[in-house]
Design a protein around this motif. Sequence first.
Motif, mmCIF file in Angstrom:
data_model
loop_
_atom_site.group_PDB
_atom_site.id
_atom_site.type_symbol
_atom_site.label_atom_id
_atom_site.label_comp_id
_atom_site.label_asym_id
_atom_site.label_seq_id
_atom_site.Cartn_x
_atom_site.Cartn_y
_atom_site.Cartn_z
ATOM 1 N N ASP A 15 0.814 -1.218 0.000
ATOM 2 C CA ASP A 15 0.000 0.000 0.000
ATOM 3 C C ASP A 15 0.849 1.270 0.000
ATOM 4 N N ARG A 16 2.085 1.214 0.428
ATOM 5 C CA ARG A 16 2.891 2.428 0.606
ATOM 6 C C ARG A 16 3.188 3.179 -0.700
ATOM 7 N N PRO A 17 3.565 2.564 -1.782
ATOM 8 C CA PRO A 17 3.805 3.323 -3.021
ATOM 9 C C PRO A 17 2.563 4.055 -3.492
ATOM 10 N N ASP A 18 1.397 3.404 -3.335
ATOM 11 C CA ASP A 18 0.163 4.082 -3.765
ATOM 12 C C ASP A 18 -0.095 5.324 -2.914
ATOM 13 N N ALA A 19 0.157 5.189 -1.604
ATOM 14 C CA ALA A 19 -0.070 6.345 -0.725
ATOM 15 C C ALA A 19 0.897 7.479 -1.060
ATOM 16 N N ALA A 20 2.130 7.129 -1.312
ATOM 17 C CA ALA A 20 3.121 8.159 -1.668
ATOM 18 C C ALA A 20 2.772 8.815 -2.995
ATOM 19 N N GLY A 21 2.313 8.015 -3.938
ATOM 20 C CA GLY A 21 1.949 8.577 -5.235
ATOM 21 C C GLY A 21 0.760 9.499 -5.129
ATOM 22 N N SER A 22 -0.209 9.108 -4.298
ATOM 23 C CA SER A 22 -1.374 9.974 -4.113
ATOM 24 C C SER A 22 -0.977 11.299 -3.485
ATOM 25 N N GLY A 23 -0.057 11.247 -2.492
ATOM 26 C CA GLY A 23 0.403 12.482 -1.854
ATOM 27 C C GLY A 23 1.123 13.382 -2.843
ATOM 28 N N THR A 24 1.922 12.769 -3.733
ATOM 29 C CA THR A 24 2.641 13.549 -4.737
ATOM 30 C C THR A 24 1.668 14.200 -5.701
ATOM 31 N N ARG A 25 0.661 13.405 -6.131
ATOM 32 C CA ARG A 25 -0.325 13.958 -7.065
ATOM 33 C C ARG A 25 -1.092 15.121 -6.436
ATOM 34 N N ARG A 26 -1.454 14.977 -5.157
ATOM 35 C CA ARG A 26 -2.174 16.054 -4.482
ATOM 36 C C ARG A 26 -1.318 17.314 -4.362
ATOM 37 N N ALA A 27 -0.024 17.132 -4.070
ATOM 38 C CA ALA A 27 0.887 18.274 -3.969
ATOM 39 C C ALA A 27 1.019 18.992 -5.310
ATOM 40 N N ARG A 28 1.079 18.171 -6.384
ATOM 41 C CA ARG A 28 1.188 18.771 -7.713
ATOM 42 C C ARG A 28 -0.084 19.544 -8.081
ATOM 43 N N ILE A 29 -1.199 18.975 -7.692
ATOM 44 C CA ILE A 29 -2.469 19.649 -7.989
ATOM 45 C C ILE A 29 -2.551 20.974 -7.244
ATOM 46 N N ARG A 30 -2.164 20.939 -5.959
ATOM 47 C CA ARG A 30 -2.190 22.173 -5.180
ATOM 48 C C ARG A 30 -1.246 23.234 -5.766
ATOM 49 N N ALA A 31 -0.046 22.773 -6.192
ATOM 50 C CA ALA A 31 0.907 23.707 -6.797
ATOM 51 C C ALA A 31 0.349 24.300 -8.087
ATOM 52 N N ALA A 32 -0.309 23.444 -8.890
ATOM 53 C CA ALA A 32 -0.885 23.929 -10.145
ATOM 54 C C ALA A 32 -1.988 24.950 -9.877
#
Length: 362
Positions: A15-32
């Motif tokens: 489960d850990r890679p999926d959680a990390a990927g979701s966090g990265t995607r959310r950070a990118r969305i917020r930055a955008a």
Amino acid sequence: MTQVDTAATGEAGADRPDAAGSGTRRARIRAAIRVLSRPGPWKRGPLLAALALLLGLLMLVHARITDRWGLGSLVESLLPWFGAFVPVLLAGALWRRSASAVAALLLPVTVWLSLFGGLLTDKSHPGSDLTLVSHNVGAENPDPTATARDLAASGADVLALQEITSQARATYEKELAKTYPHHTVLGTVGLWSRLPLSDTRPVDIQQDVGPLGDAKPDDVKLAYNRALRTTVATDQGPLAVYVAHLGSVRVMPRNGFWTDSRDRNAKALAEALAAERNERVVLLGDLNGTVDDRAFTGITSQLDSVQDVAGDGFGFSWPAEFPVARIDQILVRGVEPTSSWLLPATGSDHRPVAAGISWPRR
């Protein structure tokens, strides 16, 4: 038991890679979102843009500013310094990356250059028929002897002094006698000349009446006389020379920038100049104001400032330690200014101003 723990551990690890990927995607969305919501360069710095436009409009319509409390005169006296706000606003606009503020600065820059751009170039040219010097020598001058010697060494053909005290008068007359065989002193103003003088008389700019409307005695008028008119005999004919020291300006709690006395003096002097019959006229003096000041319209409509016509720079003459305004003037009519400059400081709080003039070529 071991197998179950291993499976559980493996499942959690999966489960850990999926959680990390979701966090990265959310950070990118917020930055955008932050990037997209950030105002563009034309929307940044609205306050800076407004201040730039206000500065330009203030210089553009300075003549329409009310003169109540002397506000108009104060603005016009300091008008050249309004240009100092441009680099400050430009630095702010670049820091904010504001295209609108940079564009707005075009207005004050254009207006300032139209008003004072001509003073940035050297308009002098060599050769003159007569050298003029004017100096408010200062009533508090600690060393009038040194001041007189400096002025005698200036090369002036005609030398006008203002604020001559009764105590210092003999000193100036003694120290300048060798260089200038002709001179006249009326009240607190005087003229020294290498050329003969004639038809010397006081110019009444004081509204010489007492508090009850009674005329002041002649001896009282003369003691406080602040303007004179004389004729200098030149090879090209008579030259009418006026020496004047107009009233002071003050900042007062109730009256603001108080200019009443100076303005009355300026009006009376303008009337005297209008009545002058000689076509060649020179005005030398401490006018306690710049030629941009509306109070001098009656004078500047008749005479030209040598600094504007043949100077190099602004020629600020007061205060001597760090000049911020040219309140000591040489203005002319019927002659051609060839150069205008400042002399080194003396013991006075004013700098001497000098000019070369030539006779019109026929």
